[in-house]
Design a protein around this motif. Structure first.
Motif, PDB file in Angstrom:
ATOM      1  N   GLY A 446       0.818  -1.214   0.000  1.00  0.00           N
ATOM      2  CA  GLY A 446       0.000   0.000   0.000  1.00  0.00           C
ATOM      3  C   GLY A 446       0.847   1.258   0.000  1.00  0.00           C
ATOM      4  N   ASN A 447       2.158   1.111  -0.117  1.00  0.00           N
ATOM      5  CA  ASN A 447       3.072   2.240  -0.071  1.00  0.00           C
ATOM      6  C   ASN A 447       3.473   2.657  -1.492  1.00  0.00           C
ATOM      7  OD1 ASN A 447       4.764   4.201   0.932  1.00  0.00           O
ATOM      8  ND2 ASN A 447       5.862   2.828   2.314  1.00  0.00           N
ATOM      9  N   LYS A 448       4.410   3.564  -1.621  1.00  0.00           N
ATOM     10  CA  LYS A 448       4.904   3.993  -2.934  1.00  0.00           C
ATOM     11  C   LYS A 448       6.395   3.694  -3.040  1.00  0.00           C
ATOM     12  CE  LYS A 448       5.699   8.258  -3.901  1.00  0.00           C
ATOM     13  NZ  LYS A 448       5.576   9.709  -4.169  1.00  0.00           N
ATOM     14  N   ASN A 449       6.854   3.500  -4.303  1.00  0.00           N
ATOM     15  CA  ASN A 449       8.274   3.292  -4.602  1.00  0.00           C
ATOM     16  C   ASN A 449       8.893   2.172  -3.770  1.00  0.00           C
ATOM     17  OD1 ASN A 449       8.167   5.354  -6.484  1.00  0.00           O
ATOM     18  ND2 ASN A 449       8.855   6.917  -5.026  1.00  0.00           N
ATOM     19  N   VAL A 450       8.184   1.066  -3.684  1.00  0.00           N
ATOM     20  CA  VAL A 450       8.731  -0.105  -2.995  1.00  0.00           C
ATOM     21  C   VAL A 450       9.780  -0.782  -3.880  1.00  0.00           C
ATOM     22  CG1 VAL A 450       8.148  -2.339  -1.974  1.00  0.00           C
ATOM     23  CG2 VAL A 450       6.572  -0.418  -1.742  1.00  0.00           C
ATOM     24  N   VAL A 451       9.480  -0.884  -5.171  1.00  0.00           N
ATOM     25  CA  VAL A 451      10.435  -1.427  -6.147  1.00  0.00           C
ATOM     26  C   VAL A 451      10.808  -0.285  -7.081  1.00  0.00           C
ATOM     27  CG1 VAL A 451      10.821  -3.148  -7.948  1.00  0.00           C
ATOM     28  CG2 VAL A 451       9.400  -3.713  -5.980  1.00  0.00           C
ATOM     29  N   VAL A 452      12.002   0.263  -6.890  1.00  0.00           N
ATOM     30  CA  VAL A 452      12.447   1.416  -7.669  1.00  0.00           C
ATOM     31  C   VAL A 452      13.360   0.959  -8.799  1.00  0.00           C
ATOM     32  CG1 VAL A 452      12.201   3.038  -5.765  1.00  0.00           C
ATOM     33  CG2 VAL A 452      14.337   1.763  -6.029  1.00  0.00           C
ATOM     34  N   ARG A 453      13.777   1.909  -9.624  1.00  0.00           N
ATOM     35  CA  ARG A 453      14.562   1.582 -10.815  1.00  0.00           C
ATOM     36  C   ARG A 453      15.857   0.854 -10.461  1.00  0.00           C
ATOM     37  NH1 ARG A 453      15.253   3.302 -16.211  1.00  0.00           N
ATOM     38  NH2 ARG A 453      16.893   1.963 -17.025  1.00  0.00           N
ATOM     39  N   GLU A 454      16.476   1.223  -9.353  1.00  0.00           N
ATOM     40  CA  GLU A 454      17.706   0.553  -8.938  1.00  0.00           C
ATOM     41  C   GLU A 454      17.509  -0.956  -8.802  1.00  0.00           C
ATOM     42  OE1 GLU A 454      20.576   0.228  -4.971  1.00  0.00           O
ATOM     43  OE2 GLU A 454      18.999   1.758  -5.067  1.00  0.00           O
ATOM     44  N   TYR A 455      16.385  -1.348  -8.193  1.00  0.00           N
ATOM     45  CA  TYR A 455      16.109  -2.777  -8.033  1.00  0.00           C
ATOM     46  C   TYR A 455      15.749  -3.412  -9.369  1.00  0.00           C
ATOM     47  CZ  TYR A 455      15.900  -1.733  -3.018  1.00  0.00           C
ATOM     48  OH  TYR A 455      16.200  -1.334  -1.746  1.00  0.00           O
ATOM     49  N   LEU A 456      15.014  -2.703 -10.194  1.00  0.00           N
ATOM     50  CA  LEU A 456      14.627  -3.225 -11.506  1.00  0.00           C
ATOM     51  C   LEU A 456      15.858  -3.480 -12.365  1.00  0.00           C
ATOM     52  CD1 LEU A 456      11.612  -0.828 -12.026  1.00  0.00           C
ATOM     53  CD2 LEU A 456      11.420  -3.292 -11.763  1.00  0.00           C
ATOM     54  N   ASP A 457      16.848  -2.610 -12.267  1.00  0.00           N
ATOM     55  CA  ASP A 457      18.080  -2.791 -13.044  1.00  0.00           C
ATOM     56  C   ASP A 457      18.858  -4.024 -12.605  1.00  0.00           C
ATOM     57  OD1 ASP A 457      17.698  -0.558 -14.622  1.00  0.00           O
ATOM     58  OD2 ASP A 457      18.797   0.792 -13.288  1.00  0.00           O
ATOM     59  N   ARG A 458      18.749  -4.393 -11.345  1.00  0.00           N
ATOM     60  CA  ARG A 458      19.540  -5.499 -10.798  1.00  0.00           C
ATOM     61  C   ARG A 458      18.838  -6.852 -10.888  1.00  0.00           C
ATOM     62  NH1 ARG A 458      20.809  -3.530  -4.926  1.00  0.00           N
ATOM     63  NH2 ARG A 458      21.788  -5.598  -4.821  1.00  0.00           N
ATOM     64  N   MET A 459      17.592  -6.873 -11.323  1.00  0.00           N
ATOM     65  CA  MET A 459      16.855  -8.142 -11.398  1.00  0.00           C
ATOM     66  C   MET A 459      17.452  -9.073 -12.438  1.00  0.00           C
ATOM     67  SD  MET A 459      12.899  -6.913 -11.078  1.00  0.00           S
ATOM     68  CE  MET A 459      12.271  -6.137  -9.596  1.00  0.00           C
ATOM     69  N   LYS A 460      17.260 -10.369 -12.243  1.00  0.00           N
ATOM     70  CA  LYS A 460      17.746 -11.363 -13.190  1.00  0.00           C
ATOM     71  C   LYS A 460      16.886 -11.369 -14.446  1.00  0.00           C
ATOM     72  CE  LYS A 460      16.974 -15.698 -12.062  1.00  0.00           C
ATOM     73  NZ  LYS A 460      16.860 -16.930 -11.252  1.00  0.00           N
ATOM     74  N   ASN A 461      17.403 -11.924 -15.500  1.00  0.00           N
ATOM     75  CA  ASN A 461      16.665 -12.024 -16.752  1.00  0.00           C
ATOM     76  C   ASN A 461      15.424 -12.900 -16.569  1.00  0.00           C
ATOM     77  OD1 ASN A 461      16.308 -11.707 -19.642  1.00  0.00           O
ATOM     78  ND2 ASN A 461      16.889 -13.854 -19.799  1.00  0.00           N
ATOM     79  N   GLY A 462      14.282 -12.406 -17.009  1.00  0.00           N
ATOM     80  CA  GLY A 462      13.029 -13.158 -16.924  1.00  0.00           C
ATOM     81  C   GLY A 462      12.296 -13.005 -15.616  1.00  0.00           C
ATOM     82  N   CYS A 463      12.756 -12.154 -14.721  1.00  0.00           N
ATOM     83  CA  CYS A 463      12.081 -11.971 -13.430  1.00  0.00           C
ATOM     84  C   CYS A 463      10.678 -11.410 -13.649  1.00  0.00           C
ATOM     85  CB  CYS A 463      12.888 -11.027 -12.551  1.00  0.00           C
ATOM     86  SG  CYS A 463      12.195 -10.785 -10.896  1.00  0.00           S
ATOM     87  N   ILE A 464       9.697 -11.968 -12.942  1.00  0.00           N
ATOM     88  CA  ILE A 464       8.301 -11.522 -13.035  1.00  0.00           C
ATOM     89  C   ILE A 464       8.037 -10.502 -11.924  1.00  0.00           C
ATOM     90  CG2 ILE A 464       5.891 -12.258 -12.891  1.00  0.00           C
ATOM     91  CD1 ILE A 464       6.883 -15.063 -13.804  1.00  0.00           C
ATOM     92  N   VAL A 465       7.482  -9.358 -12.294  1.00  0.00           N
ATOM     93  CA  VAL A 465       7.233  -8.275 -11.343  1.00  0.00           C
ATOM     94  C   VAL A 465       5.750  -7.939 -11.368  1.00  0.00           C
ATOM     95  CG1 VAL A 465       7.905  -5.962 -10.603  1.00  0.00           C
ATOM     96  CG2 VAL A 465       9.522  -7.380 -11.885  1.00  0.00           C
TER      97      VAL A 465
END
Length: 601
Positions: A446-465
């Motif tokens: 229920g919050n904002k910016n829980v998953v930010v661009r920094e985390y998105l850049d570090r995710m593995k290939n094919g990660c489901i968000v």
């Protein structure tokens, strides 16, 4: 030759156009006799070809005994009555008949049957009628994973915005804006199915419709427009209320249900796949109408309340109360109350026991798997999943994924919820500790910016968000709309976001609510929430002046227990009753409430 042999030969014969009698050369053995029958042929292949005239490959009953006689060769007449067929290799396999006088007559050329569209692509899109008639049991995951769930929504409709269309229902009423009014029959069937799984709401409709406790109420609503919401709206109408409705989510509207509501006389402004501009336009159409002003608000997310507060603040002079059912919307109400800007009483349905335990916990426990399966066909066993938030929604998601064999991590800011996660067998981590290794990331804070661009850049290939919270603020989707990243639509509500090095993540519903955007939710638990909403509206609308001030209130415990009791007959459940002595010992009323307000279920 027996009929069985002839039938067997029929299977070997290539289907060919058989010329009519008038096309035959004179003296041809295929020319009908004066009795109107073909002479029997000695070549069994020719006999089979004649027999193949029946579409089913069986002997026609019309032929009778004479047909059987014709199919049976007569050795005494064969040399005289039939022509011998030969193939001329010089004519590329052409056929000729040797007549009785020794001359050779060329047989008419026979063409293979070809369908007109045989050379066209087989996978062309079906017609509107064909698509609409497809059974719902057929998976459409390759084209549109929403049900839809479940949805009879016809994607073959033109791309014209519903705002540019002039539609009227069968009674000539046009005070609505939906995708296609012609889908009303499908929507009505969906609503009838939902009614069977919403026993409490139907019981409330039956018990209270004679009293009309909402007579004179003008309810403006902004919720998910689904079959379950339609049952709620029709219940409010049966209790005396007038309703105007918009959608709280641009992807969750079931177009056929919206059509059924419009056909039933409801003013509905919603369709699946609205733009942001469409979303606010629809809300404005519900509120800003000549000769009609709402006196009750039913909101999910706070967008409707925010719009009225921003654009039409004077309306609050006649509004008696607000009923809000989401974490995000309740948070907004408490902010207004704290700032002294809340103009009317508000009922916090989200934190009622029946909403928290049943809609948030049990509903999400089932719908998280449904949404992920429909969109990605993912195998859960052995997958590493991180669930952000261990509230009621997070608890439901974690329980479901753990039961399917996933390795589940939890992030949490509240030490009490964190301790619960640990005691339930989950490893408590910070998101940056596991972001490189997990296969699925689910937000439900229920919050904002829980998953930010920094985390998105570090995710593995094919990660489901994906997101299971109400608002689309938890995942920083806006940061992904940059020139260096490529967006690739895979199917409805499923996007690949591709990095320059080829890495890609799978983003579901563009970060919006997964279960209602990509699948459906169990009707039974929505019956609990909808009944709670209806009772809250009745309470606020009929409350004497002064009972509720300009503040946020929880639903009375007695109402929570009443909602639960209405659903027990579905399970053939039997409550134990307190004796007078027991009730006195506990200091309770025999009829409840049975727990104090501070009790945590």
């Amino acid at each position: 030759m027996s009929v069985q042999v002839v039938a067997a030969k029929m299977a070997e014969v290539e289907l060919k156009d058989v010329p009519t009698g008038k096309d035959m050369p004179a003296g041809s053995p295929m020319t009908p006799t004066s009795e109107g029958k073909h002479l029997a042929r000695s070549d069994p292949h020719e006999a089979g070809s004649s027999a193949a005239a029946s579409p089913t490959g069986e002997l026609s009953a019309k032929a009778g005994e004479d047909s059987l006689c014709l199919l049976t060769p007569n050795p005494a007449k064969m040399p005289q009555a039939s022509a011998m067929k030969r193939t001329d290799p010089q004519q590329n396999g052409g056929e000729a008949f040797v007549n009785r006088d020794g001359t050779v007559a060329e047989a008419p050329r026979m063409k293979k049957i070809q369908f007109a569209d045989q050379k066209q692509e087989f996978n062309k899109r079906p017609s509107k009628i064909g698509r609409r008639s497809l059974s719902r049991s057929i998976s459409q995951s390759s084209t549109d994973s929403y049900s839809s769930a479940a949805s009879y929504t016809d994607s073959s409709d033109d791309e014209t915005s519903p705002r540019d269309k002039q539609q009227k229902n069968s009674k000539g009423n046009g005070d609505f804006c939906i995708k296609n009014i012609k889908q009303a029959d499908f929507g009505r069937r969906e609503i009838e199915i939902a009614e069977q799984e919403m026993p409490a709401l139907m019981a409330l409709r039956k018990r209270a419709q004679g009293e009309k406790p909402l007579a004179g109420a003008k309810v403006v609503g902004c919720t998910h427009i689904t079959a379950q919401t339609a049952v709620l709206m029709e219940t409010l109408s049966a209790l005396g209320a007038q309703c105007r409705w918009a959608a709280c989510n641009i992807y969750s509207t079931q177009n056929e249900v919206a059509a059924a509501l419009a056909e039933g006389g409801f003013s509905v402004f919603a369709w699946k796949g609205e733009s942001e501009d469409d979303f606010w336009w629809c809300i404005d159409r519900c509120v800003n109408v000549e000769g009609w002003q709402p006196n009750m608000i039913l909101d999910d997310g706070g967008d409707l309340t925010h719009w009225i507060y921003k654009k039409y603040p004077n309306m609050f002079k006649k509004i008696k109360g607000i009923v809000e059912e989401s974490v995000t919307g309740v948070h907004r109400l408490y902010q207004l109350s704290k700032a002294g800007k809340l103009c009317v009483p508000a009922m916090n349905v989200n934190d009622s026991v029946t909403k928290q335990k049943f809609d948030n916990l049990y509903c999400c426990r089932e719908s998280i798997l449904d949404g992920l399966k429909r969109t990605t066909d993912v195998m859960f066993g052995g997958k590493q999943v991180v669930v952000c938030g261990y509230g009621e929604v997070g608890k439901g998601c974690c329980a479901a994924l753990k039961a399917m064999g996933s390795i589940v991590y939890v992030t949490e800011i509240d030490p009490i919820c964190a301790l619960q996660a640990c005691m339930d067998g989950f490893r408590l981590v910070k998101l940056n500790e596991v972001i490189r290794q997990v296969d699925i990331v689910i937000t439900c804070t229920g919050n904002k910016n829980v998953v930010v661009r920094e985390y998105l850049d570090r995710m593995k290939n094919g990660c489901i968000v994906c997101n299971m919270g109400h608002s689309n603020t938890e995942i920083d989707v806006a940061s992904l709309r940059t020139p260096e990243l490529t967006w690739e639509r895979v199917r409805s509500q499923v996007d690949h976001v591709i990095w320059p090095d080829g890495k890609r993540i799978v983003l579901l519903a563009e970060g919006r609510l997964l279960n209602l955007s990509c699948s459906t939710v169990p009707t039974f638990v929505l019956s609990i929430t909808a009944t709670t909403q209806a009772l809250a509206l009745i309470e606020l609308y009929n409350a004497p002046e002064g009972r509720y001030k300009q503040d946020v209130y929880l639903l009375p415990k007695k109402m929570d227990e009443y909602v639960a009791s209405l659903h027990l007959p579905t399970f053939d459940a039997h409550l134990t009753e307190l004796s007078d002595e027991q009730a006195k010992y506990l200091g309770l009323n025999k009829n409840g409430p049975f727990k104090p307000n501070y009790y945590r279920y």
